[in-house]
Structures are given as C-alpha cells and as structure tokens.
Design an enzyme around this catalytic site. Structure first.
Site, PDB file in Angstrom:
ATOM      1  N   ARG A  87       0.833  -1.207   0.000  1.00 23.35           N
ATOM      2  CA  ARG A  87       0.000   0.000   0.000  1.00 23.35           C
ATOM      3  C   ARG A  87       0.870   1.260   0.000  1.00 23.35           C
ATOM      4  O   ARG A  87       0.553   2.241  -0.673  1.00 23.35           O
ATOM      5  CB  ARG A  87      -0.943   0.013   1.208  1.00 23.35           C
ATOM      6  CG  ARG A  87      -1.943  -1.127   1.254  1.00 23.35           C
ATOM      7  CD  ARG A  87      -2.962  -1.091   0.158  1.00 23.35           C
ATOM      8  NE  ARG A  87      -3.820   0.086   0.266  1.00 23.35           N
ATOM      9  CZ  ARG A  87      -4.760   0.401  -0.599  1.00 23.35           C
ATOM     10  NH1 ARG A  87      -4.975  -0.363  -1.650  1.00 23.35           N
ATOM     11  NH2 ARG A  87      -5.502   1.471  -0.429  1.00 23.35           N
ATOM     12  N   THR A  93      -4.954   6.506  -3.204  1.00 25.32           N
ATOM     13  CA  THR A  93      -5.879   6.186  -4.297  1.00 25.32           C
ATOM     14  C   THR A  93      -5.966   7.330  -5.298  1.00 25.32           C
ATOM     15  O   THR A  93      -5.962   7.110  -6.505  1.00 25.32           O
ATOM     16  CB  THR A  93      -7.279   5.864  -3.734  1.00 25.32           C
ATOM     17  OG1 THR A  93      -7.153   4.762  -2.829  1.00 25.32           O
ATOM     18  CG2 THR A  93      -8.260   5.507  -4.830  1.00 25.32           C
ATOM     19  N   ARG A 104       1.741   5.497  -7.782  1.00 22.32           N
ATOM     20  CA  ARG A 104       0.743   6.467  -8.247  1.00 22.32           C
ATOM     21  C   ARG A 104       1.292   7.890  -8.236  1.00 22.32           C
ATOM     22  O   ARG A 104       0.951   8.695  -9.105  1.00 22.32           O
ATOM     23  CB  ARG A 104      -0.524   6.374  -7.407  1.00 22.32           C
ATOM     24  CG  ARG A 104      -1.322   5.106  -7.690  1.00 22.32           C
ATOM     25  CD  ARG A 104      -2.560   5.040  -6.839  1.00 22.32           C
ATOM     26  NE  ARG A 104      -3.373   3.871  -7.121  1.00 22.32           N
ATOM     27  CZ  ARG A 104      -4.085   3.238  -6.217  1.00 22.32           C
ATOM     28  NH1 ARG A 104      -4.100   3.668  -4.953  1.00 22.32           N
ATOM     29  NH2 ARG A 104      -4.797   2.187  -6.546  1.00 22.32           N
ATOM     30  N   ASN A 114      -5.657   5.220 -12.244  1.00 26.32           N
ATOM     31  CA  ASN A 114      -4.606   5.259 -11.225  1.00 26.32           C
ATOM     32  C   ASN A 114      -3.681   4.046 -11.257  1.00 26.32           C
ATOM     33  O   ASN A 114      -3.001   3.741 -10.291  1.00 26.32           O
ATOM     34  CB  ASN A 114      -5.185   5.508  -9.834  1.00 26.32           C
ATOM     35  CG  ASN A 114      -6.085   4.390  -9.347  1.00 26.32           C
ATOM     36  OD1 ASN A 114      -6.214   3.349  -9.980  1.00 26.32           O
ATOM     37  ND2 ASN A 114      -6.709   4.612  -8.202  1.00 26.32           N
ATOM     38  N   HIS A 117      -3.954  -1.621  -8.480  1.00 28.19           N
ATOM     39  CA  HIS A 117      -4.804  -1.954  -7.331  1.00 28.19           C
ATOM     40  C   HIS A 117      -3.987  -2.805  -6.374  1.00 28.19           C
ATOM     41  O   HIS A 117      -3.217  -3.658  -6.800  1.00 28.19           O
ATOM     42  CB  HIS A 117      -6.031  -2.756  -7.778  1.00 28.19           C
ATOM     43  CG  HIS A 117      -6.737  -3.421  -6.638  1.00 28.19           C
ATOM     44  ND1 HIS A 117      -7.660  -2.758  -5.854  1.00 28.19           N
ATOM     45  CD2 HIS A 117      -6.613  -4.666  -6.101  1.00 28.19           C
ATOM     46  CE1 HIS A 117      -8.090  -3.584  -4.906  1.00 28.19           C
ATOM     47  NE2 HIS A 117      -7.463  -4.751  -5.033  1.00 28.19           N
TER      48      HIS A 117
END
Length: 152
Positions: A87, A93, A104, A114, A117
């Site tokens: 993450r 996000t 990102r 983006n 996932h």
C-alpha cells in the site's frame, strides 16, 4: 515462518502505457517474492465480484467498464508485512494526493486511471487472491538470496 500474501493488479491503463516492468521491478527491488502472475482481461462477473463492495456506489458501473476494457496483470506477492508495504509502494488512491516516489505519485494523475490496485488488508487480500487465482496457480519457492533479504 509463514509469510503474508497480498493481491496486486496492474490495471488496463498501466498495461497500455507499458508500465508493467517498472511496477514489477519496484516490488522485486523492495524484496518481495512473486508467487502468482497472469495476464487476463477480466469478465464482467469477475470485475463485479472484485469491486462488489462498491456495488451501490454511483461509480461502480464505470469501474467495471474500465477494469474489463483490456488486459490486467494479476499478481500475488509474498513477504513480511507485504500488505501494508505494498500500500505504501502504491500510494494514495487519488494520484494527486500520492507522495512522490510511490507508483501512483510517479506514474498516475487521475483517480479514474490510477494504474494499480492493491489489497487493503488481510481479509481483502485473501478474498482477492482466491477470486483471481486457483491454488495451483500459486508457486511456493525459495529465492536463492532469501537469507540476504530476510533475517531469520
């Protein structure tokens, strides 16, 4: 010691933009082990299950349309703390909120495109791994440099 696993997918925009190698490299350089990898254009059913938590949200149909629009690189990564670490590697996000140095933050601009996932927790990781991969598609192996990456 059992290592944690997480699900990561490079979305159609990341595949179309030729970012697969760059993204794989970031996870490998971090020291995580790739135990599952495949390229697939998801069916609408698979996409609907994957994003089921958003089914009642106004953006659900667009999400399904986008993720089924082209090939996705589905991956399972393994390592100590891999869910939280992935993450952090991926970033916020909303790409404009993502820190420079994250995937990102460096490679995306728009929330609708983006690039990637990643599972947000252990339960989600297990659900997504089981949704996208059969047990036979996951490979248990030991990298030759493991002792240099992980303290026993």
């Amino acid at each position: 010691m059992a290592m944690e696993r997480t699900f990561v997918a490079i979305k159609p925009d990341g595949v179309q933009r030729g970012l697969v190698g760059e993204i794989l490299g970031r996870f490998e350089r971090k020291g995580f082990k790739l135990v599952g990898l495949k390229q697939v254009t998801p069916s609408r059913d698979l996409a609907g299950e994957h994003y089921g938590v958003h089914r009642e949200r106004p953006f659900f149909a667009g999400l399904v349309d986008f993720i089924t629009s082209g090939p996705v690189i589905a991956m399972v990564w393994e390592g100590d703390g891999v869910i939280a670490s992935a993450r952090k590697l991926i970033g916020a996000t909303k790409p404009l909120d993502a820190e420079p140095g994250t995937i990102r933050g460096d490679l995306a601009v728009n929330i609708g495109r983006n690039v990637i996932h990643g599972s947000d927790g252990p339960d989600t990781a297990q659900f997504e791994i089981n949704l996208w991969f059969s047990a036979e598609e996951l490979n248990a192996w030991t990298p030759s440099d493991q002792s240099w990456r992980i303290e026993s």
